[in-house]
Design a protein around this motif. Structure first.
Motif, PDB file in Angstrom:
ATOM      1  N   PHE A  11       0.859  -1.182   0.000  1.00 49.50           N
ATOM      2  CA  PHE A  11       0.000   0.000   0.000  1.00 49.50           C
ATOM      3  C   PHE A  11       0.893   1.229   0.000  1.00 49.50           C
ATOM      4  CE2 PHE A  11      -2.874  -3.046   2.174  1.00 49.50           C
ATOM      5  CZ  PHE A  11      -3.893  -3.018   1.242  1.00 49.50           C
ATOM      6  N   ILE A  71     -11.426  -8.320  -4.351  1.00 54.21           N
ATOM      7  CA  ILE A  71     -11.643  -6.912  -4.024  1.00 54.21           C
ATOM      8  C   ILE A  71     -10.355  -6.127  -4.248  1.00 54.21           C
ATOM      9  CG2 ILE A  71     -12.238  -5.296  -2.183  1.00 54.21           C
ATOM     10  CD1 ILE A  71     -13.830  -7.593  -0.907  1.00 54.21           C
ATOM     11  N   LEU A  72      -9.260  -6.710  -3.807  1.00 53.74           N
ATOM     12  CA  LEU A  72      -7.959  -6.068  -4.000  1.00 53.74           C
ATOM     13  C   LEU A  72      -7.152  -6.859  -5.015  1.00 53.74           C
ATOM     14  CD1 LEU A  72      -6.847  -5.332  -0.318  1.00 53.74           C
ATOM     15  CD2 LEU A  72      -7.954  -3.780  -1.904  1.00 53.74           C
ATOM     16  N   ARG A  90     -13.421 -10.593 -11.647  1.00 53.25           N
ATOM     17  CA  ARG A  90     -14.058 -10.443 -10.343  1.00 53.25           C
ATOM     18  C   ARG A  90     -15.493 -10.955 -10.330  1.00 53.25           C
ATOM     19  NH1 ARG A  90     -17.450  -6.982  -8.133  1.00 53.25           N
ATOM     20  NH2 ARG A  90     -17.399  -5.542  -9.867  1.00 53.25           N
ATOM     21  N   ARG A 104     -18.759  -6.143   9.011  1.00 53.25           N
ATOM     22  CA  ARG A 104     -19.615  -5.402   8.084  1.00 53.25           C
ATOM     23  C   ARG A 104     -20.793  -6.281   7.740  1.00 53.25           C
ATOM     24  NH1 ARG A 104     -16.311  -1.592   7.038  1.00 53.25           N
ATOM     25  NH2 ARG A 104     -14.162  -1.900   6.386  1.00 53.25           N
TER      26      ARG A 104
ATOM     27  N   LYS B  91     -16.816   4.493   4.598  1.00 51.26           N
ATOM     28  CA  LYS B  91     -17.166   3.437   5.549  1.00 51.26           C
ATOM     29  C   LYS B  91     -16.561   2.089   5.181  1.00 51.26           C
ATOM     30  CE  LYS B  91     -21.574   5.374   7.006  1.00 51.26           C
ATOM     31  NZ  LYS B  91     -23.018   5.223   6.822  1.00 51.26           N
ATOM     32  N   GLY B  92     -15.934   2.018   4.016  1.00 51.82           N
ATOM     33  CA  GLY B  92     -15.343   0.744   3.602  1.00 51.82           C
ATOM     34  C   GLY B  92     -16.361  -0.253   3.078  1.00 51.82           C
ATOM     35  N   ALA B  95     -16.305  -2.755  -0.222  1.00 44.79           N
ATOM     36  CA  ALA B  95     -15.919  -4.173  -0.253  1.00 44.79           C
ATOM     37  C   ALA B  95     -17.152  -5.060  -0.395  1.00 44.79           C
ATOM     38  CB  ALA B  95     -15.153  -4.538   1.019  1.00 44.79           C
ATOM     39  N   MET B  96     -18.237  -4.682   0.297  1.00 45.14           N
ATOM     40  CA  MET B  96     -19.445  -5.498   0.247  1.00 45.14           C
ATOM     41  C   MET B  96     -20.120  -5.427  -1.123  1.00 45.14           C
ATOM     42  SD  MET B  96     -18.803  -6.362   3.201  1.00 45.14           S
ATOM     43  CE  MET B  96     -19.937  -7.723   3.247  1.00 45.14           C
ATOM     44  N   LEU B  98     -18.293  -5.168  -3.885  1.00 48.87           N
ATOM     45  CA  LEU B  98     -17.412  -5.853  -4.827  1.00 48.87           C
ATOM     46  C   LEU B  98     -17.436  -7.370  -4.690  1.00 48.87           C
ATOM     47  CD1 LEU B  98     -14.331  -3.462  -4.768  1.00 48.87           C
ATOM     48  CD2 LEU B  98     -16.057  -3.687  -6.526  1.00 48.87           C
ATOM     49  N   ILE B  99     -17.988  -7.881  -3.582  1.00 50.15           N
ATOM     50  CA  ILE B  99     -18.047  -9.340  -3.462  1.00 50.15           C
ATOM     51  C   ILE B  99     -19.261  -9.891  -4.199  1.00 50.15           C
ATOM     52  CG2 ILE B  99     -16.789  -9.495  -1.290  1.00 50.15           C
ATOM     53  CD1 ILE B  99     -19.572  -9.842   0.068  1.00 50.15           C
ATOM     54  N   TYR B 104     -20.319  -2.385 -10.305  1.00 50.03           N
ATOM     55  CA  TYR B 104     -20.601  -1.381  -9.285  1.00 50.03           C
ATOM     56  C   TYR B 104     -21.321  -0.173  -9.876  1.00 50.03           C
ATOM     57  CZ  TYR B 104     -19.659   1.872  -5.427  1.00 50.03           C
ATOM     58  OH  TYR B 104     -19.782   2.776  -4.406  1.00 50.03           O
ATOM     59  N   LEU B 266      -6.950   0.137  -5.399  1.00 52.59           N
ATOM     60  CA  LEU B 266      -7.974   0.270  -4.379  1.00 52.59           C
ATOM     61  C   LEU B 266      -7.435  -0.032  -2.987  1.00 52.59           C
ATOM     62  CD1 LEU B 266     -11.055   0.558  -3.863  1.00 52.59           C
ATOM     63  CD2 LEU B 266     -11.204  -1.892  -4.179  1.00 52.59           C
ATOM     64  N   VAL B 267      -7.841   0.790  -2.043  1.00 54.73           N
ATOM     65  CA  VAL B 267      -7.544   0.534  -0.644  1.00 54.73           C
ATOM     66  C   VAL B 267      -8.891   0.495   0.062  1.00 54.73           C
ATOM     67  CG1 VAL B 267      -6.452   1.402   1.440  1.00 54.73           C
ATOM     68  CG2 VAL B 267      -5.370   1.782  -0.766  1.00 54.73           C
ATOM     69  N   VAL B 268      -9.157  -0.590   0.766  1.00 55.84           N
ATOM     70  CA  VAL B 268     -10.419  -0.650   1.497  1.00 55.84           C
ATOM     71  C   VAL B 268     -10.155  -0.241   2.937  1.00 55.84           C
ATOM     72  CG1 VAL B 268     -12.269  -2.126   2.283  1.00 55.84           C
ATOM     73  CG2 VAL B 268     -11.345  -2.413  -0.006  1.00 55.84           C
ATOM     74  N   LEU B 269     -10.890   0.761   3.360  1.00 58.77           N
ATOM     75  CA  LEU B 269     -10.644   1.302   4.689  1.00 58.77           C
ATOM     76  C   LEU B 269     -11.266   0.425   5.770  1.00 58.77           C
ATOM     77  CD1 LEU B 269     -11.374   5.041   3.986  1.00 58.77           C
ATOM     78  CD2 LEU B 269      -9.168   3.933   4.106  1.00 58.77           C
ATOM     79  N   GLY B 270     -10.584   0.374   6.898  1.00 59.24           N
ATOM     80  CA  GLY B 270     -11.159  -0.261   8.079  1.00 59.24           C
ATOM     81  C   GLY B 270     -11.209  -1.771   8.018  1.00 59.24           C
ATOM     82  N   GLY B 271     -10.249  -2.417   8.598  1.00 54.76           N
ATOM     83  CA  GLY B 271     -10.264  -3.893   8.771  1.00 54.76           C
ATOM     84  C   GLY B 271     -10.060  -4.655   7.500  1.00 54.76           C
TER      85      GLY B 271
END
Lengths: 337, 271
Positions: A11, A71-72, A90, A104, B91-92, B95-96, B98-99, B104, B266-271
């Motif tokens: 990152f 996702i990444l 994906r 989440r 809020k990150g 990710a939900m 993209l699964i 999107y 992409l960087v997913v924030l939080g956890g």
């Protein structure tokens, strides 16, 4: 089958300076900080395995899961999930996997749970008959009917987690990724979730990859664990093997009437660190840690009874949590050096 | 078409969600109609004190129609999907998204379509009917021709697409900066100016108007409203519609390009 080959994820973030002065400085200077979250990890997971993926906070677990789910995108290296590269395809990959991120939800927050399931049925294009039988199964395993018509925002954490697990399983995925599925749950709900995961794995041969901080999850579910630390893989094998290799010590705890009258190690003819006895005068307890490769429980008990009067004895198996804790602290100090 | 069907639930859901927050919605209607009336009285005063009967190519009656049609149009065009993108990023929750096996951007557009459908019924249609009645009985202009209404609807649909496709690109900035609330405020302010929401673009100097011709903003609100007023004829009409179509395609391509770059870093924030 999941093949992970030498993946690495970096990152790049702009450097932040402390304080107000730093914030102003940050406006004009753009120094980049490169952080390696995952460093050259490889493993192969067969169909129907339940694999525990563990590591301390920030070790790179979630990053790996996010790369496996598409996702990444890895900075380098390759991932193949049943022959599909999740980063490149994906959507194709997403149709065949189920994902639960414990912190989440993928459900629609403002709508009744039933609506979320209807939407997911459409998105994953689940035929109606399959949907009916699937829902019957999920109701049985997860008890969703209790709160099926409540808005998702009103569900308790345990209910929401069951609902999320159900949502991830609706389209009968080949692979199920669970990122901390039991976080913050009480013992009863945890147990239900574990039972559900086990049944799904058994009945549908679903591959399960789960990250967790709860060693109970690992002991009850996983036939294999992968431990990572600071982005590197440091262990890959069965929990039993881990226990045999790292947990070479066992412990006997005895209630006694008086302190030991001599050194136990001397009596048993081993060096001091192979048999360490601690006496707690307040509780009248003796704790003896010993090397299980050198000594056996009967020997310890025999020796103990020669040195004091024993009223009760507990034999304590080193638990996985203890071993993992040792590995984390050990691994971290190694990384720093 | 089967591919698009999976996005339908997003549209339906957004309508349901809108209905579950009725209070906020009626407040929104109240505030924005209030804005339209302020602008109506302002323009009345301007026309009243001006020696000329026609300003910027619009008569006083036409200006009334313009103001309220801008209101009707922006309710169905101006749907800020960049708010959703920035929420997903901060809020990150991206990710939900993209699964799931879906695109999107299309899911966002599907949601926006839900909002559009809802706002078209409430309140746009009612304001629109009210305006037509007013136009016929008070202004004495007669009803708008069906052809104009049809062309207006076609143009508005393209305006909607131009707006959401543009706004998607704006939202993508959130992936680079993580936070774009301030930027969204700037966007709102700029758009209200550049789309002709505040002042008809015909009021700007000719040179500035020429620049506007090369920007997508005039195609967002000004174009359909002017079509409704019957200000374009023949070749000019075909050209403004074609220009809208070109913007739809261009912004679609641009969005795809940015999205491809975004998913790489992409960087997913939080956890």
């Amino acid at each position: 089958m999941i093949e992970v080959k030498h993946i690495r994820k970096e990152f790049v973030t702009p450097k932040k300076y402390p304080g107000l002065k730093g914030a102003i400085k940050g406006l004009f200077r753009r120094e980049k900080v490169r952080k390696v979250a995952v460093d050259d990890i490889s493993f192969t997971i067969e169909d129907g395995e339940i694999v525990g993926y563990i590591g301390s906070n920030g070790a790179g677990k979630s990053t790996t899961i996010k790369m496996m789910t598409g996702i990444l995108r890895p900075t380098s290296g390759e991932i193949l999930v049943n022959g599909i590269d999740p980063a490149k395809n994906r959507k194709e990959n997403a149709a065949k996997i189920g994902v639960v991120f414990g912190q989440r939800t993928q459900l629609w927050w403002d709508l009744p749970l039933s609506e979320s399931f209807t939407i997911l049925r459409e998105i994953y294009d689940v035929p109606r008959e399959d949907y009916e039988s699937r829902m019957a199964f999920l109701n049985e395993v997860l008890g969703l009917q209790e709160f099926f018509d409540s808005p998702v925002r009103t569900l308790s954490l345990g209910q929401r987690m069951r609902a999320d697990l159900g949502a991830a399983l609706l389209h009968n995925p080949k692979v199920l990724y669970l990122d901390e599925p039991t976080i913050g749950l009480d013992i009863v709900v945890k147990d239900n979730i574990r039972k559900a995961i086990r049944r799904i794995n058994r009945e549908h041969n679903t591959t399960v990859i789960l990250t967790t901080h709860d060693m109970g999850d690992i002991e009850e579910l996983c036939s294999r664990i992968i431990i990572i630390d600071e982005g590197r893989k440091i262990y890959d094998g069965t929990p039993e093997h881990l226990r045999d290799t790292y947990g070479s010590h066992r412990m006997v705890r005895a209630e006694v009437s008086r302190p030991l009258s001599g050194d136990l190690w001397a009596l048993l003819q081993v060096e001091p660190q192979a048999c360490i006895a601690d006496y707690d005068p307040q509780r009248k307890l003796v704790e003896i840690r010993f090397d299980k490769n050198r000594l056996h429980v009967p020997q310890i008990l025999h020796g103990l009874m020669q040195l004091t009067e024993v009223s009760d004895v507990h034999i304590i198996e080193t638990d996985l949590a203890e071993i993992v804790k040792q590995i984390y602290t050990h691994g971290a100090s190694e990384g720093r050096a | 078409m089967k591919g698009l069907r999976i996005y339908l639930p997003f549209t339906v859901n957004e309508i349901k969600r809108q209905m579950s927050y009725k209070g906020a919605f009626y407040l929104f209607i109240l505030i924005s109609t209030f804005g339209s009336f302020v602008s109506y009285f302002l323009w009345s005063a301007i026309y009243g004190s001006s020696p000329q009967a026609v300003l910027g190519g619009l008569s006083r009656s036409e200006m009334t129609v313009y103001i309220f049609m801008v209101y009707v149009t922006s309710a169905i065009v101006n749907i800020s999907i960049s708010d959703w993108v920035s929420e997903d990023v901060v809020k990150g929750t991206v990710a939900m998204q993209l699964i799931k096996p879906m695109d999107y951007r299309l899911s966002l557009i599907a949601r926006a379509t839900g909002v559009m459908a809802y706002q078209f019924v409430l309140p746009s249609v009612f304001i629109w009917i009210g305006l037509e009645v007013y136009k016929y009985f008070v202004l004495g202009l007669g009803f708008t021709a069906l052809a104009n209404i049809g062309l207006y609807l076609l143009s508005s649909l393209m305006s909607f697409l131009i707006f959401v496709l543009f706004d998607f690109c704006v939202g993508m900035i959130a992936f680079f900066t993580n936070y774009i609330f301030g930027l969204l405020m700037v966007k709102e302010a700029l758009l209200s100016f550049l789309t002709g929401q505040l002042i008809p673009l015909s009021f700007f100097p000719a040179a500035v108007q020429r620049i506007f011709d090369f920007l997508p903003f005039s195609s967002m609100i000004y174009t359909p409203v002017m079509i409704y007023l019957g200000k374009y004829r023949g070749g000019e009409l075909a050209w403004v519609l074609l220009r809208q179509l070109i913007w739809v395609l261009l912004l679609y391509g641009l969005g795809s390009l940015i999205w491809r770059r975004v998913t790489k870093r992409l960087v997913v924030l939080g956890g």
